[in-house]
Design an enzyme around this catalytic site. Structure first.
Site, PDB file in Angstrom:
ATOM      1  N   THR A  12       0.814  -1.225   0.000  1.00 46.67           N
ATOM      2  CA  THR A  12       0.000   0.000   0.000  1.00 46.67           C
ATOM      3  C   THR A  12       0.850   1.280   0.000  1.00 46.67           C
ATOM      4  O   THR A  12       0.646   2.169  -0.819  1.00 46.67           O
ATOM      5  CB  THR A  12      -0.926  -0.003   1.229  1.00 46.67           C
ATOM      6  OG1 THR A  12      -1.720  -1.190   1.173  1.00 46.67           O
ATOM      7  CG2 THR A  12      -1.841   1.202   1.244  1.00 46.67           C
ATOM      8  N   ILE A  13       1.811   1.363   0.899  1.00 45.56           N
ATOM      9  CA  ILE A  13       2.627   2.583   0.998  1.00 45.56           C
ATOM     10  C   ILE A  13       3.779   2.553  -0.007  1.00 45.56           C
ATOM     11  O   ILE A  13       4.027   3.527  -0.724  1.00 45.56           O
ATOM     12  CB  ILE A  13       3.174   2.752   2.437  1.00 45.56           C
ATOM     13  CG1 ILE A  13       2.025   2.946   3.443  1.00 45.56           C
ATOM     14  CG2 ILE A  13       4.145   3.936   2.519  1.00 45.56           C
ATOM     15  CD1 ILE A  13       1.203   4.203   3.260  1.00 45.56           C
ATOM     16  N   GLY A 110       3.391   2.851  11.334  1.00 46.85           N
ATOM     17  CA  GLY A 110       3.103   1.614  12.066  1.00 46.85           C
ATOM     18  C   GLY A 110       4.150   1.327  13.125  1.00 46.85           C
ATOM     19  O   GLY A 110       3.896   0.579  14.075  1.00 46.85           O
ATOM     20  N   SER A 139       1.752   8.247  11.135  1.00 49.63           N
ATOM     21  CA  SER A 139       0.669   7.516  10.465  1.00 49.63           C
ATOM     22  C   SER A 139      -0.295   8.448   9.741  1.00 49.63           C
ATOM     23  O   SER A 139      -0.264   9.669   9.915  1.00 49.63           O
ATOM     24  CB  SER A 139      -0.110   6.712  11.504  1.00 49.63           C
ATOM     25  OG  SER A 139      -0.872   7.601  12.298  1.00 49.63           O
ATOM     26  N   CYS A 140      -1.170   7.854   8.976  1.00 52.36           N
ATOM     27  CA  CYS A 140      -2.176   8.615   8.227  1.00 52.36           C
ATOM     28  C   CYS A 140      -3.029   9.477   9.152  1.00 52.36           C
ATOM     29  O   CYS A 140      -3.255  10.658   8.889  1.00 52.36           O
ATOM     30  CB  CYS A 140      -3.062   7.663   7.437  1.00 52.36           C
ATOM     31  SG  CYS A 140      -3.812   6.357   8.435  1.00 52.36           S
ATOM     32  N   ASN A 141      -3.500   8.903  10.255  1.00 53.52           N
ATOM     33  CA  ASN A 141      -4.345   9.666  11.172  1.00 53.52           C
ATOM     34  C   ASN A 141      -3.571  10.799  11.825  1.00 53.52           C
ATOM     35  O   ASN A 141      -4.071  11.925  11.956  1.00 53.52           O
ATOM     36  CB  ASN A 141      -4.917   8.744  12.259  1.00 53.52           C
ATOM     37  CG  ASN A 141      -6.159   8.012  11.792  1.00 53.52           C
ATOM     38  OD1 ASN A 141      -7.048   8.623  11.198  1.00 53.52           O
ATOM     39  ND2 ASN A 141      -6.229   6.713  12.042  1.00 53.52           N
ATOM     40  N   ARG A 168     -11.777   3.679   9.479  1.00 51.88           N
ATOM     41  CA  ARG A 168     -12.194   2.654   8.518  1.00 51.88           C
ATOM     42  C   ARG A 168     -11.704   1.296   9.027  1.00 51.88           C
ATOM     43  O   ARG A 168     -10.658   1.211   9.671  1.00 51.88           O
ATOM     44  CB  ARG A 168     -11.656   2.971   7.129  1.00 51.88           C
ATOM     45  CG  ARG A 168     -10.121   2.959   6.998  1.00 51.88           C
ATOM     46  CD  ARG A 168      -9.584   1.615   6.612  1.00 51.88           C
ATOM     47  NE  ARG A 168      -8.142   1.580   6.547  1.00 51.88           N
ATOM     48  CZ  ARG A 168      -7.356   1.245   7.565  1.00 51.88           C
ATOM     49  NH1 ARG A 168      -7.858   0.972   8.747  1.00 51.88           N
ATOM     50  NH2 ARG A 168      -6.037   1.178   7.379  1.00 51.88           N
ATOM     51  N   HIS A 193      -3.331   7.918  19.253  1.00 47.59           N
ATOM     52  CA  HIS A 193      -3.151   9.012  18.285  1.00 47.59           C
ATOM     53  C   HIS A 193      -2.720  10.325  18.934  1.00 47.59           C
ATOM     54  O   HIS A 193      -1.923  11.064  18.362  1.00 47.59           O
ATOM     55  CB  HIS A 193      -4.436   9.211  17.486  1.00 47.59           C
ATOM     56  CG  HIS A 193      -4.949   7.948  16.856  1.00 47.59           C
ATOM     57  ND1 HIS A 193      -5.864   7.118  17.489  1.00 47.59           N
ATOM     58  CD2 HIS A 193      -4.649   7.355  15.688  1.00 47.59           C
ATOM     59  CE1 HIS A 193      -6.116   6.072  16.712  1.00 47.59           C
ATOM     60  NE2 HIS A 193      -5.393   6.186  15.620  1.00 47.59           N
ATOM     61  N   GLY A 194      -3.263  10.610  20.124  1.00 47.10           N
ATOM     62  CA  GLY A 194      -2.926  11.863  20.800  1.00 47.10           C
ATOM     63  C   GLY A 194      -1.431  11.972  21.063  1.00 47.10           C
ATOM     64  O   GLY A 194      -0.764  12.899  20.585  1.00 47.10           O
ATOM     65  N   HIS A 219     -10.678   7.406   6.804  1.00 46.70           N
ATOM     66  CA  HIS A 219     -10.978   7.703   8.199  1.00 46.70           C
ATOM     67  C   HIS A 219     -11.724   9.035   8.252  1.00 46.70           C
ATOM     68  O   HIS A 219     -11.575   9.874   7.362  1.00 46.70           O
ATOM     69  CB  HIS A 219      -9.691   7.879   9.013  1.00 46.70           C
ATOM     70  CG  HIS A 219      -8.799   6.691   9.067  1.00 46.70           C
ATOM     71  ND1 HIS A 219      -9.172   5.493   9.632  1.00 46.70           N
ATOM     72  CD2 HIS A 219      -7.517   6.507   8.649  1.00 46.70           C
ATOM     73  CE1 HIS A 219      -8.160   4.635   9.566  1.00 46.70           C
ATOM     74  NE2 HIS A 219      -7.146   5.220   8.970  1.00 46.70           N
TER      75      HIS A 219
END
Lengths: 340, 340
Positions: A12-13, A110, A139-141, A168, A193-194, A219
């Site tokens: 994917t990446i 990741g 990461s994406c998020n 997602r 994430h924070g 997402h």
């Protein structure tokens, strides 16, 4: 000098970074590593990339009819920098390999921050990566949160952030994961994430919670920002609009959900129908009682791709000015080019 | 005296209220209104309910082979109170009909508060409905928020609430609505849920945002409560545990998502496999930096059913003590009976 980039892992990446690097003028892909003869190995070859594989996999790849240019180690030796896009859980092993061969490497979100000690987002902390040997692109998020929060933080607007990540379940090409008809909260609070955002925006007071839902496209973040001063929605939007990696969209103009947002991306004709920008609903930006609310959609497969390109330039000190690298990356890739 | 209850509309809510009323000792269903000869009209008859229909529909119902006991007006005339479970948008018309026939009526959460002037949740404001002619039982989401927030508000813990409603797209029996693979934010902020909670907990400082996702089983709320005092998660849980309409569950014990929660409800063998209680993840209750976080799942089809029963008792002044009505409703329905 053209920087020689190895792409370790062509999933994917990896496949996206490979095309993004190929689109630049100051760097090139010297080869990609694939460990199994899947369809992605064939598309790597079709895209003109030389295929490398760990020595133990050479026989299997050649048996499948794929031309192998050399081993993984041989590719890494040849490169100035490796973009690691291997699947999770082998970061330590790979970092040891890159170090032993004296090569710089970029890891993906990741991996833990501690693996590299430096995390990267082009808008918020480009300069921290200058000359570094190992850097992690978040990461994406985290990239999505950093892109929209940093301009507000920099402007001194932010007292605190609470973001709810509606995630997602799986990527579009995945059929192994769920849920298929359920909502799954991440019972660990706050979610990771924070703290991850704090690796690229130190000191930002942010708390995040996460929920997984049965969709594959993007997402979605519901963000609440306690403001230090009473700022109007228009002022917030003005902060974001010059930034190419944020795309302001309107729900009222046929884009009510992530489905239409990704349909718009398909219409734009980009590689893989990607949306590199963070889509923020202009008509979802509200300020009530000193709290800014907004919604943003994150294309999990692709928002980190331009970040990888900038990270290469920073680590190899090809460009010390963040904005010049960002401008170059965006121009070559086509980031920020809107629909007419 | 046994209260005579008419059920106007035998869909998702109507059929459930009918069975719940039937299970009580102090009230009975004198008939149900169905306007079209669908499968639900047949199950009404099979469940022993007399079928009524608007005069213009009598012919169509009888043609389909259904025995019609009388017209909608005749049923209402016979009843002490009507539970209105008609589809949206005809509340005004129905309210006028009930008024003209001098009958009390309960409306559902799809109607505006202003239609009745009184909204109802058994835990938070039972007494407000005593003797009233028209009362609205608040929606599934509002009921869920009121049940878990009221005990904290009453205890003086709450400075402010931000709840993110991750909403199911459609009910399980619906195949008309989406999204099927997307996340759709409600761009109106705050969403209507916050003000709606204030109709049953006046003064509660609450803001809500909502996101729709492709699942049918339950809504999920991610709730953040700014606390007035530093309270431990255990103290919060102790407030909730005596309450039968809140079910504390553990993600770690095989209930990570709404899928398993509803599978558990099916195992419990209730009518329609319903879960009347609000499921709160015990291991998702956290306090960090003065903020309480928790997740709850709301079975949108059924959590308001016991509320309708209590509302009947309050409006007809059959019971002035909230707890005694709640106890009776729960005992007859089986609310709060856990798995062994």
């Amino acid at each position: 000098m053209t920087a020689k980039i190895a792409i370790n892992g062509y999933g994917t990446i990896g496949k996206r970074v490979a095309l993004a690097v190929k689109a630049q003028k100051d760097m090139k892909v010297v080869g990609v590593v694939k460990t199994r003869p899947t369809f992605e190995a064939w598309t790597a070859v079709e895209n003109g990339f030389k295929l490398y594989t760990p020595s133990k996999s050479v026989a299997a790849m050649e048996e499948a009819g794929l031309a192998v240019a050399g081993t993984q180690e041989e590719l890494i030796e040849e490169a100035d920098l490796v973009v690691d896009a291997t699947p999770g859980k082998i970061g330590d092993e790979m970092a040891a390999l890159y170090r032993s061969l004296g090569k710089k490497a970029i890891f993906q979100g990741g991996e833990e921050h501690e693996l590299c000690g430096t995390s990267f987002n082009a808008y918020s902390n480009y300069s921290e990566a200058l000359g570094k040997d190992l850097v992690r692109v978040v990461s994406c998020n985290t990239t999505g949160l950093a892109r929209t929060l940093y301009p507000l933080w920099e402007a001194g607007y932010v007292r605190g952030v609470l973001a709810t990540m509606v995630r997602r379940a799986a990527d579009p090409g995945d059929s192994k994961k769920g849920p298929i008809n359920a909502i799954e909260p991440s019972l660990k609070v706050p979610s990771h994430h924070g703290p991850d955002v704090q690796t690229v925006i130190p000191g930002l007071p942010i708390s995040t919670v996460a929920v997984k839902v049965p969709t594959t496209l993007m997402h979605l973040h519901s963000v609440a920002v306690e403001l230090k001063k009473n700022v109007k929605p228009e002022t917030i939007i003005d902060r974001w609009s010059p930034l190419r990696r944020i795309m302001l969209i309107d729900g009222s103009k046929g884009l009510p959900s992530t489905a239409q947002v990704m349909e718009m991306a398909r219409d734009m004709g980009r590689p893989f129908s990607d949306l590199w920008e963070i889509a923020v609903w202009r008509d979802g930006v509200h300020v009530k009682d000193g709290v800014l609310y907004y919604f943003q959609a994150v294309h999990q497969e692709s928002d980190v791709i331009p970040e990888n390109v900038d990270c290469i330039r920073a680590m190899l000190q090809m460009e010390t000015d963040p904005q010049r690298s960002i401008d170059e990356t965006d121009r070559r890739m086509g980031v920020g080019v809107r629909r007419r």
